[in-house]
Design a protein around this motif. Sequence first.
Motif, PDB file in Angstrom:
ATOM      1  N   ASP A  91       0.828  -1.210   0.000  1.00 49.50           N
ATOM      2  CA  ASP A  91       0.000   0.000   0.000  1.00 49.50           C
ATOM      3  C   ASP A  91       0.861   1.258   0.000  1.00 49.50           C
ATOM      4  OD1 ASP A  91      -2.415  -1.258  -0.168  1.00 49.50           O
ATOM      5  OD2 ASP A  91      -2.949  -1.042   1.943  1.00 49.50           O
ATOM      6  N   PHE A 108      -5.136   5.853  -2.012  1.00 50.99           N
ATOM      7  CA  PHE A 108      -5.329   4.629  -1.229  1.00 50.99           C
ATOM      8  C   PHE A 108      -4.515   3.504  -1.868  1.00 50.99           C
ATOM      9  CE2 PHE A 108      -9.371   6.992  -1.417  1.00 50.99           C
ATOM     10  CZ  PHE A 108      -9.456   7.404  -0.091  1.00 50.99           C
ATOM     11  N   GLU A 121      -6.289  -0.978   0.898  1.00 50.79           N
ATOM     12  CA  GLU A 121      -7.232   0.039   1.384  1.00 50.79           C
ATOM     13  C   GLU A 121      -8.406   0.145   0.416  1.00 50.79           C
ATOM     14  OE1 GLU A 121      -4.220   3.064   3.763  1.00 50.79           O
ATOM     15  OE2 GLU A 121      -4.337   3.170   1.581  1.00 50.79           O
ATOM     16  N   ASP A 142     -10.708  -2.768   0.961  1.00 53.16           N
ATOM     17  CA  ASP A 142     -11.569  -2.532   2.116  1.00 53.16           C
ATOM     18  C   ASP A 142     -12.756  -1.653   1.745  1.00 53.16           C
ATOM     19  OD1 ASP A 142     -10.156  -4.115   3.830  1.00 53.16           O
ATOM     20  OD2 ASP A 142      -9.192  -2.479   4.935  1.00 53.16           O
ATOM     21  N   TYR A 160      -7.653  -3.841   7.072  1.00 54.97           N
ATOM     22  CA  TYR A 160      -7.234  -2.966   8.167  1.00 54.97           C
ATOM     23  C   TYR A 160      -8.394  -2.857   9.155  1.00 54.97           C
ATOM     24  CZ  TYR A 160      -3.333  -1.457   5.216  1.00 54.97           C
ATOM     25  OH  TYR A 160      -2.198  -1.433   4.439  1.00 54.97           O
TER      26      TYR A 160
END
Length: 778
Positions: A373, A384, A388, A391, A422
């Motif tokens: 990331d 992002f 991320e 997600d 996360y």
Amino acid sequence: MPGTPETFKKVCVIGAGVMGAGIAAQVANAGIPVLLLDILPKDDKLPRDAVAAGAVAKMLKTEPAAFMSKSAAKLVETGSIDDDLGKIAECDWVVEVIIERVDLKQSLYRKIDAVRRPGTPISSNTSTIPLNKLIEGLPQSFADDFTITHFFNPPRYMRLLEVVTHAGNDPKMVEAITSFADLKLGKTVVICKDTPGFIANRIGTLWMQQAVNRAIEDKLTIEEADAVMGKPFGFPKTGVFGLIDLVGLDLMPHINASMKALLPADDLFVTELREQPLITKMIADGYTGRKGKGGFYRVNKAAGKVKESIGLITGEYEPSKRITLPPATSKTGKSLIASSDKYGKFAWDVMSGTLGYAASLVGEIADDIVSIDDAMKLGFGWKFGPFELLDQLGPKAVADRLAKEGRKVPDILAKVGDGTFYRVTDGQLEFFGADGVYHPRKRPEGVLLLEDIKRNSKPVDKNGSASIWDIGDGVLCLEFTGKMNALDENVMKMFVRAQALIEAGDKYRALVVYSETKDFSVGANLGLALFACNIAAWGEIDKLIAGGQKALKGIKYANFPVVAAPAGLTLGGGCEICLHADAIQAHAETYMGLVECGVGLIPGWGGNGELIKRWEASPMMPKGPMPAPSKAFEAISTAKTAKSAAEAREMQMLRKGDEITMNRDRLLFDAKAKALKLLDGYVPPEPPVFRLPGPSGALAFAQAVDGFRKQGVATPHDVTVAASLAETLTGAEADYLDELTEQQVLDIERANFIKLMKNPKTLARIEHTLVTGKPLRN
């Protein structure tokens, strides 16, 4: 062998191309001497260091600038490989940045090994060649000191540094390089595995490849593709095709060929490779992107500087059209991939492949998802990272859709199941590991981020434009929260509130002014000011200016230290806030200036007097009534903006004692440490006394501006604005023998500010700037 970043007293960079010269410039920006070597010039009449010296000369002229200050160029010593390779013995780190050919690199390595001091680290900036290929057949003593340090272009501005190591490296040597890169060069270091393309190029190039292929197959225009591969996913506003133009179309075939030779035939990167006849023809015709005649986009100067784009099917250029995606599906990537229209199909086809590919490479290219990331955010400018984004899209929803389409679901995507990559547990950010277990997201020592503080606490106080946070050890942090951190009455109320909180007792002892967004502040909220003017609410304007002056003088003379920690744009009122602080801890990439004249105004929150006093205190400033006001007039009337913190120091906006942080992630920690250091024996400054040149000085400024008007450089309204600025900086009717108080100077400043606000030409400038984002030259 060096063991700490401080032991790197001098660095050698071999290869003065765009990347090598840029790396050398960034080392010099850190205040470290650097030896830059290249081949001998083809013309034997030229100096033997002409290639390297020419690269330095070119960097002094290019924009965006490679050097943070022209004075940094003096730290670059140039030479040739033939004549000066022996000087490597004086250097503590050697970075090789020559052509991507193993034979040429290894030949150079043998020459380096013969002259370097034992244990001197050597690294290559290669972007495609594996480390094991580079050290194959070389002495073990050389291999043990060899790593890959892959910088991204341009090295000054791109924060990512990919580092590839091997088992033979001394951990202390690796720590020395990574710490130097972090603390001195401002890089976020990501440790990569020794695999083709490492992290960012492996994923990023696949992303671009898929986008180009799908856009051509699905018959999208490049504007449509860039609109999809842009804001909805947090990608740079260039989109994909604009990014390829920036990188260079001709570079892509070389990267692709190198990767194809190293990757297995069934790798998605390889299966997505295909020759696109249109791109082949564009390269052959010289349409290689921004560095050539244009690329997917071009500016047709013959047609009056019209922006054009190429048709992916026709191969013909047409005027570029702005694309607005359907509002119901364009706000987020999640809503976009759920759409059944052509934009949704394109988004899913590209992103499912890219994100699935990233997920399949965990453990192969890096140990964890955080490294991947970070690499994509810092190397490709994604807001992002891939995990991320997963997600946001919903990991299980993506996995289920892949399975439904008969596509392989990467192991880590299957393992995370209904969870997310996360999560926050008891205020601690955690990430999902390839082992199926969550691990804490640890920050390096010396890194303090507001985003982490916000997970564990609530603001001490807040309103619609600013918040106050407790960052520990009795230090409060005031952050701006409006759009682009624009300043208004609510911000000033928070300054007053922060002062009251600290002075109320023993709990709080110091204040840091900081923002974790891209820019510190673009200055006052012009939209609110324009609205007040349009309804003739002059009392409100006067109240805003007087309130701002009072708030900033309040923190200047408070009985506690205030440290401003700017980064990015720090303009107008944002700059004035910094000028009132006891100290500034600036990020190296701080662009600071009093730019109000550009919108027909002058600084209104005390910036005029503060800048005069800074110039008066400068050791280089001659004594007398005119020198300091003249320097202030020059900077403010031209809306001059420092292009780095180093330039801000040269403009006296940073004083002796103010410091510069190279790594953005370390700025808040350094600012807090600065505030705590100032606590010992802290005494507020004494209010200054001004001796200003008066009407004669204003006349001299007016004559200078009139000369610019006659040359066509200054507009009629520039003359009007400059007259008000001149009156403010010279003390109106005061004489040099008169002593003016700070409040008297503030009163003159406020009166001239209000006068300009009432001028229709100033209002026209403000409105034009708000609508177009560009200044009006009226």
